[in-house]
Design an enzyme around this catalytic site. Structure first.
Site: not given
Length: 312
Positions: A155, A179, A247, A250, A273, A282
């Site tokens: 990110r 995150k 992004h 990414r 994730h 994806y």
């Protein structure tokens, strides 16, 4: 301080302390609470004493104003968490948001570049040796950032916060803090490491704690400054800057890995994730590959039928 303000402040403090919410996340939650508060105030209600009807009217207002379903769903998630927090803390005896339903999310696939477009973007970072030192450094910053983003699926916040020490020595892996403060290891390609170390050497005198220092070496390069660099490189590469963002790179990283046979679980780990459901967006790549395989090899595919007719 009003009771409403105290409730929201306690909620935001909880997010920061217990969930390690980033400043951008806290800002988004604050905006969501403000949106709800303003709607309730127009109906003579407050956040702390909101009714289920008042909250339903707020959601209806968002729908009528044309806000994206994803935005409405995110704001509802914030409000649901807020009232659960008030209930847990004894600031309310009920949960007025308990029966509110989020709109079904829009089915959207991630935007990504082709492999040749990524190569063109990276090659466009090249600067003439006769260029000024500032231009040569800007080109090096662009190439190092793009190679790291595409090679590791970072990110933009993770990239710009990388410390100098992240590339010390001959490390083959990057330790990335994502995150919620979660750490993960991502591989570092030889090319990305070489250009990043070249940037480190060039910036040695800045004594910055960051791999990508800003104008003030004590601070990291800002997202806005990087966006300008990406815009310029995109023009040089002949790509529409409107299609470019960190992004998108990414998404390109993930899409291209899957296209070359990467495992979905491995991709989940690389992207950081928490839930594999997030990574499954994806799988459109795998679906396309299956369609192509059937079209190319099934005896009753339109392509093979046409070939049969030609040879008959």
């Amino acid at each position: 301080m009003s009771t409403d303000a105290r409730g929201t402040d306690l909620f935001l403090e909880m997010l920061a302390a217990e969930r390690a919410a980033a400043p951008n996340t806290l800002a988004a939650y604050t905006a969501d609470l403000t949106s709800c508060e303003e709607s309730l105030a127009s109906r003579g209600e407050s956040l702390l004493h909101a009714s289920a009807t008042g909250l339903a009217d707020w959601m209806a207002d968002m729908g009528r104003s044309g806000q994206a379903r994803r935005t409405v769903a995110r704001r509802l998630s914030c409000i649901k968490q807020f009232y659960l927090f008030l209930l847990r803390e004894g600031l309310r005896a009920d949960n007025p948001a308990a029966h509110l339903d989020a709109p079904r999310p829009e089915a959207s696939l991630p935007h990504f570049l082709s492999e040749s477009e990524v190569v063109a973007l990276i090659e466009a970072c090249a600067v003439s040796p006769e260029a000024s030192e500032a231009k040569r450094r800007r080109g090096l910053v662009a190439r190092a950032a793009l190679e790291l983003l595409y090679a590791s699926g970072l990110r933009i916040s993770e990239l710009l916060s990388l410390p100098r020490e992240a590339l010390a020595g001959e490390r083959q892996m990057l330790v990335v803090r994502g995150k919620g403060g979660r750490e993960r290891l991502v591989p570092l390609s030889d090319s990305a490491r070489e250009v990043a170390q070249a940037l480190l050497a060039l910036d040695a005198q800045k004594a910055s704690p960051y791999l990508f220092p800003g104008r003030d070496p004590k601070r990291a390069l800002t997202r806005q400054a990087f966006d300008k660099i990406l815009y310029e490189v995109g023009l040089q590469a002949g790509l529409d800057p409107a299609r470019l963002s960190p992004h998108v790179l990414r998404h390109s990283f993930a899409t291209h890995l899957l296209a070359h046979g990467a495992d979905l679980r491995a991709l989940q780990i690389l992207l950081g994730h928490a839930d594999i459901a997030t990574t499954q967006i994806y799988t459109h790549v795998q679906t396309e590959r299956l369609k192509q395989a059937v079209e190319s090899f099934h005896p009753l595919s339109s392509e093979n039928v046409r070939q049969g007719e030609k040879t008959a």
